[in-house]
Design an enzyme around this catalytic site. Sequence first.
Site, PDB file in Angstrom:
ATOM      1  NE  ARG A 143      14.943  40.253  -7.072  1.00 41.76           N
ATOM      2  CZ  ARG A 143      14.533  40.280  -8.330  1.00 41.76           C
ATOM      3  NH1 ARG A 143      15.078  39.480  -9.228  1.00 41.76           N
ATOM      4  NH2 ARG A 143      13.560  41.091  -8.709  1.00 41.76           N
TER       5      ARG A 143
ATOM      6  NE  ARG B 208       9.793  44.167 -15.529  1.00 39.64           N
ATOM      7  CZ  ARG B 208      10.789  43.410 -15.091  1.00 39.64           C
ATOM      8  NH1 ARG B 208      11.868  43.251 -15.789  1.00 39.64           N
ATOM      9  NH2 ARG B 208      10.683  42.794 -13.953  1.00 39.64           N
TER      10      ARG B 208
ATOM     11  CE  LYS C  66      10.713  38.023 -16.880  1.00 40.53           C
ATOM     12  NZ  LYS C  66      11.413  38.315 -15.651  1.00 40.53           N
TER      13      LYS C  66
ATOM     14  NE  ARG D 127       9.316  41.929  -8.485  1.00 43.40           N
ATOM     15  CZ  ARG D 127       9.887  40.818  -8.002  1.00 43.40           C
ATOM     16  NH1 ARG D 127       9.797  40.515  -6.710  1.00 43.40           N
ATOM     17  NH2 ARG D 127      10.538  40.027  -8.794  1.00 43.40           N
TER      18      ARG D 127
ATOM     19  NE  ARG E 258      13.453  35.333  -7.065  1.00 40.19           N
ATOM     20  CZ  ARG E 258      13.245  35.994  -8.192  1.00 40.19           C
ATOM     21  NH1 ARG E 258      13.265  35.361  -9.350  1.00 40.19           N
ATOM     22  NH2 ARG E 258      12.965  37.270  -8.161  1.00 40.19           N
TER      23      ARG E 258
HETATM   24  P1  AMP Z   1      13.668  41.656 -12.457  1.00 38.74           P
HETATM   25  O1  AMP Z   1      14.984  41.189 -11.930  1.00 38.74           O
HETATM   26  O2  AMP Z   1      13.544  41.467 -13.956  1.00 38.74           O
HETATM   27  O3  AMP Z   1      12.491  41.084 -11.706  1.00 38.74           O
HETATM   28  O4  AMP Z   1      13.633  43.244 -12.236  1.00 38.74           O
HETATM   29  C1  AMP Z   1      13.682  43.801 -10.933  1.00 38.74           C
HETATM   30  C2  AMP Z   1      13.225  45.245 -10.955  1.00 38.74           C
HETATM   31  O5  AMP Z   1      14.097  46.025 -11.817  1.00 38.74           O
HETATM   32  C3  AMP Z   1      11.827  45.481 -11.506  1.00 38.74           C
HETATM   33  O6  AMP Z   1      10.836  45.303 -10.517  1.00 38.74           O
HETATM   34  C4  AMP Z   1      11.932  46.948 -11.977  1.00 38.74           C
HETATM   35  O7  AMP Z   1      11.891  47.834 -10.886  1.00 38.74           O
HETATM   36  C5  AMP Z   1      13.345  47.005 -12.551  1.00 38.74           C
HETATM   37  N1  AMP Z   1      13.399  46.638 -13.994  1.00 38.74           N
HETATM   38  C6  AMP Z   1      14.042  45.564 -14.546  1.00 38.74           C
HETATM   39  N2  AMP Z   1      13.912  45.554 -15.884  1.00 38.74           N
HETATM   40  C7  AMP Z   1      13.178  46.655 -16.208  1.00 38.74           C
HETATM   41  C8  AMP Z   1      12.674  47.180 -17.445  1.00 38.74           C
HETATM   42  N3  AMP Z   1      12.906  46.586 -18.618  1.00 38.74           N
HETATM   43  N4  AMP Z   1      11.940  48.323 -17.366  1.00 38.74           N
HETATM   44  C9  AMP Z   1      11.705  48.945 -16.200  1.00 38.74           C
HETATM   45  N5  AMP Z   1      12.118  48.489 -15.005  1.00 38.74           N
HETATM   46  C10 AMP Z   1      12.847  47.351 -14.993  1.00 38.74           C
END
Ligand code: AMP
Length: 214
Positions: free
Chosen positions: A159, A87, A14, A170, A126
């Site tokens: 990452r 989320r 995404k 996750r 990745r």
């Molecule tokens: P992502 O880059 O979207 O995979 O986000 C990485 C991490 O950031 C996630 O595993 C959460 O710890 C935190 N995170 C990102 N977006 C949110 C959200 N909308 N609500 C809560 N935690 C978030």
Amino acid sequence: MMRLVFLGAPGSGKGTQAKKLGEKYGLPHISTGDILRKAIKEGTELGKGARRYVDAGELVPDGIILRMIKEELTKNKRGFIFDGFPRTLAQAKGLEKILGELGLNIDGVINLTVDDDVIIERLVARRLCKSCGFEHNLQTRPPRKMGICDRCGGELYQRSDDTADVINNRLKVYRDKTRPIEDFYRSRGQLFDIDGGGDFDEVSGSIAEMVGAV
Ligand code: AMP
């Protein structure tokens, strides 16, 4: 101008698709994960509060996220692509409330669906660019030169939450906390399921078709 949300498990593609769509339509791409990672790197108050959740693959509390979003929306009211937000059901309802106060709504929610085994394979392979953020994948989009970004020549990194243990957490958090949002948007007729299992161009073609129909 459009207001779109991307839903999909970590590794569903995404982020890459949302970025591409944003460039195509001139819409700001707002990734809460990117905002949090930047805050952590810079050591801001937000970053200090968020770090332990991000490191563990847990969700940052809804209140913190909604405050961040409110700030983003004051800058980008007219159009945006949200990536990684909402989320939780509370975040989806919070977003509806904030937009309602501004007299706005969401035009569509793109839900990228991909099997868990494909996701794990994708995430461990990745590699991101330290300079420009461009995403490579050792399996599906390998860099021409090992460890170097094709786009800008920057250094590639993995990452810290793209490790098997944290990925599993996750995915569990996604199933428990984020899946229920699909029904929230589906019942409002706003959800569009898109098969994210194909290659990048196939998936972006399906997304373009969907967006053209909104
Ligand atoms: P992502 O880059 O979207 O995979 O986000 C990485 C991490 O950031 C996630 O595993 C959460 O710890 C935190 N995170 C990102 N977006 C949110 C959200 N909308 N609500 C809560 N935690 C978030």
